[in-house]
Design an enzyme around this catalytic site. Sequence first.
Site, PDB file in Angstrom:
ATOM      1  CB  THR A 135      -0.979   0.103   1.196  1.00  0.00           C
ATOM      2  OG1 THR A 135      -0.379  -0.104   2.371  1.00  0.00           O
ATOM      3  CG2 THR A 135      -2.000  -1.029   1.323  1.00  0.00           C
TER       4      THR A 135
ATOM      5  CD  GLU B 278      -2.550   0.995   4.762  1.00  0.00           C
ATOM      6  OE1 GLU B 278      -1.971   0.199   4.424  1.00  0.00           O
ATOM      7  OE2 GLU B 278      -2.852   0.954   5.874  1.00  0.00           O
TER       8      GLU B 278
ATOM      9  CG  ASN C 210       1.218   4.114   4.078  1.00  0.00           C
ATOM     10  OD1 ASN C 210       1.366   2.959   3.448  1.00  0.00           O
ATOM     11  ND2 ASN C 210       0.479   3.999   5.073  1.00  0.00           N
TER      12      ASN C 210
HETATM   13  P1  ADP Z   1       5.254   0.754   3.596  1.00  0.00           P
HETATM   14  O1  ADP Z   1       4.792   0.277   5.143  1.00  0.00           O
HETATM   15  O2  ADP Z   1       6.115   1.572   3.637  1.00  0.00           O
HETATM   16  O3  ADP Z   1       3.933   1.582   3.020  1.00  0.00           O
HETATM   17  P2  ADP Z   1       4.339  -1.555   2.136  1.00  0.00           P
HETATM   18  O4  ADP Z   1       4.694  -2.803   2.345  1.00  0.00           O
HETATM   19  O5  ADP Z   1       3.076  -0.880   1.999  1.00  0.00           O
HETATM   20  O6  ADP Z   1       5.277  -0.642   2.665  1.00  0.00           O
HETATM   21  O7  ADP Z   1       4.913  -1.197   0.544  1.00  0.00           O
HETATM   22  C1  ADP Z   1       4.329   0.094  -0.142  1.00  0.00           C
HETATM   23  C2  ADP Z   1       5.101   0.355  -1.257  1.00  0.00           C
HETATM   24  O8  ADP Z   1       5.486  -0.525  -2.256  1.00  0.00           O
HETATM   25  C3  ADP Z   1       4.711   1.633  -1.976  1.00  0.00           C
HETATM   26  O9  ADP Z   1       5.158   2.955  -1.212  1.00  0.00           O
HETATM   27  C4  ADP Z   1       5.374   1.611  -3.351  1.00  0.00           C
HETATM   28  O10 ADP Z   1       6.454   2.375  -3.437  1.00  0.00           O
HETATM   29  C5  ADP Z   1       5.631   0.116  -3.594  1.00  0.00           C
HETATM   30  N1  ADP Z   1       4.747  -0.467  -4.386  1.00  0.00           N
HETATM   31  C6  ADP Z   1       4.888  -1.598  -5.326  1.00  0.00           C
HETATM   32  N2  ADP Z   1       3.608  -2.042  -5.971  1.00  0.00           N
HETATM   33  C7  ADP Z   1       2.452  -1.283  -5.209  1.00  0.00           C
HETATM   34  C8  ADP Z   1       1.203  -1.493  -5.407  1.00  0.00           C
HETATM   35  N3  ADP Z   1       0.669  -2.237  -6.533  1.00  0.00           N
HETATM   36  N4  ADP Z   1       0.457  -0.659  -4.785  1.00  0.00           N
HETATM   37  C9  ADP Z   1       1.014   0.218  -4.023  1.00  0.00           C
HETATM   38  N5  ADP Z   1       2.417   0.285  -3.608  1.00  0.00           N
HETATM   39  C10 ADP Z   1       3.305  -0.596  -4.244  1.00  0.00           C
HETATM   40  N1  RBF Z   2      -7.206  -2.955   8.239  1.00  0.00           N
HETATM   41  C1  RBF Z   2      -8.037  -3.202   8.994  1.00  0.00           C
HETATM   42  O1  RBF Z   2      -7.630  -3.276  10.050  1.00  0.00           O
HETATM   43  N2  RBF Z   2      -9.341  -3.433   8.715  1.00  0.00           N
HETATM   44  C2  RBF Z   2      -9.910  -3.289   7.510  1.00  0.00           C
HETATM   45  O2  RBF Z   2     -11.097  -3.488   7.236  1.00  0.00           O
HETATM   46  C3  RBF Z   2      -8.861  -3.201   6.402  1.00  0.00           C
HETATM   47  N3  RBF Z   2      -9.192  -2.995   5.212  1.00  0.00           N
HETATM   48  C4  RBF Z   2      -8.282  -2.577   4.203  1.00  0.00           C
HETATM   49  C5  RBF Z   2      -8.694  -2.544   2.680  1.00  0.00           C
HETATM   50  C6  RBF Z   2      -7.884  -2.291   1.769  1.00  0.00           C
HETATM   51  C7  RBF Z   2      -8.273  -2.298   0.373  1.00  0.00           C
HETATM   52  C8  RBF Z   2      -6.684  -2.106   2.030  1.00  0.00           C
HETATM   53  C9  RBF Z   2      -5.627  -1.721   1.071  1.00  0.00           C
HETATM   54  C10 RBF Z   2      -6.232  -2.127   3.464  1.00  0.00           C
HETATM   55  C11 RBF Z   2      -6.927  -2.476   4.470  1.00  0.00           C
HETATM   56  N4  RBF Z   2      -6.711  -2.473   5.890  1.00  0.00           N
HETATM   57  C12 RBF Z   2      -7.547  -2.823   6.843  1.00  0.00           C
HETATM   58  C13 RBF Z   2      -5.294  -1.920   6.139  1.00  0.00           C
HETATM   59  C14 RBF Z   2      -4.311  -3.242   6.364  1.00  0.00           C
HETATM   60  O3  RBF Z   2      -4.417  -3.890   7.537  1.00  0.00           O
HETATM   61  C15 RBF Z   2      -2.899  -2.778   5.956  1.00  0.00           C
HETATM   62  O4  RBF Z   2      -2.896  -2.452   4.636  1.00  0.00           O
HETATM   63  C16 RBF Z   2      -1.837  -3.763   6.370  1.00  0.00           C
HETATM   64  O5  RBF Z   2      -0.694  -3.113   6.301  1.00  0.00           O
HETATM   65  C17 RBF Z   2      -1.963  -5.002   5.539  1.00  0.00           C
HETATM   66  O6  RBF Z   2      -1.072  -5.923   6.203  1.00  0.00           O
HETATM   67 MG    MG Z   3       2.074   0.797   2.868  1.00  0.00          MG
END
Ligand code: ADP
Ligand code: RBF
Ligand code: MG
Length: 215
Positions: A43, A133, A45
């Site tokens: 995700t 996110e 952020n």
């Molecule tokens: P963080 O805890 O830093 O957000 P994540 O494990 O959520 O780490 O990874 C997020 C990062 O992965 C994004 O900031 C982006 O640079 C990269 N990324 C790669 N593919 C995707 C995708 N399909 N959607 C969102 N972020 C992506």
């Molecule tokens: N976190 C929650 O605690 N409850 C949720 O219902 C929830 N829904 C999510 C839906 C989407 C589409 C996304 C991208 C994230 C959601 N998350 C939710 C956040 C999730 O816990 C977070 O992205 C974690 O880092 C995944 O491991």
């Molecule tokens: Mg993230």
Amino acid sequence: MAEKARPSIVGPDSGPEPPYPLRMSGPVISGFGRGSKELGIPTANLPVDSTATPWIADIVSGVYFGWASIALPAHHPDAAPTADGTNGDTSTSTSTSDGTSSGGGGPPAFRIFPMVMSIGYNPFYKNTVRSAEVHVLHTFGADFYGAEMRLLLLGFIREERDYASLDALIADINTDCDVARASLARPAWTPRELDAAAGQLDGRWLIGEKPESAA
Ligand code: ADP
Ligand code: RBF
Ligand code: MG
């Protein structure tokens, strides 16, 4: 306990309804570092800034869907290709049917992708700060921290929930992705900037231009 079946599509075929579309933008920042990527759900952020984005303070926490555009730097493997086969920014400002835009000598070109996002406190993790996110529905060849992202939110999928297990959370997120894909595939939900032939939605905001209804 069996989960209730979820609808596979959200919103009417005629297109998004008020208060949508909602717009927000910002640089992709580091998140909680929980390894969402390892779970197959990275995700991107964004800062939650209620000065730049007044509606975000009042909107219900939950899962939203719409379009994301990312200004990927020219050296990024997914950067918009140009006519000469490089990622250079040498053309005049255009938008093309594959959803790319490039401005001559200007900032990196935006590329448009479908997205699903969470705004809230992630009750499964009991966060104390509200996060925004975005899971982009595209497989990227590299990260894009620091890139500018623009979002056009078109609808609400569900409220955020707590879960008995991580697997249950991931299963619900995967359903969110399917709902977003199906909902966005309709002409009235597709930006013209992405599909000049079939798209009916004003997506100018996504490529850095002023939309029809800019406040
Ligand atoms: P963080 O805890 O830093 O957000 P994540 O494990 O959520 O780490 O990874 C997020 C990062 O992965 C994004 O900031 C982006 O640079 C990269 N990324 C790669 N593919 C995707 C995708 N399909 N959607 C969102 N972020 C992506
Ligand atoms: N976190 C929650 O605690 N409850 C949720 O219902 C929830 N829904 C999510 C839906 C989407 C589409 C996304 C991208 C994230 C959601 N998350 C939710 C956040 C999730 O816990 C977070 O992205 C974690 O880092 C995944 O491991
Ligand atoms: Mg993230």
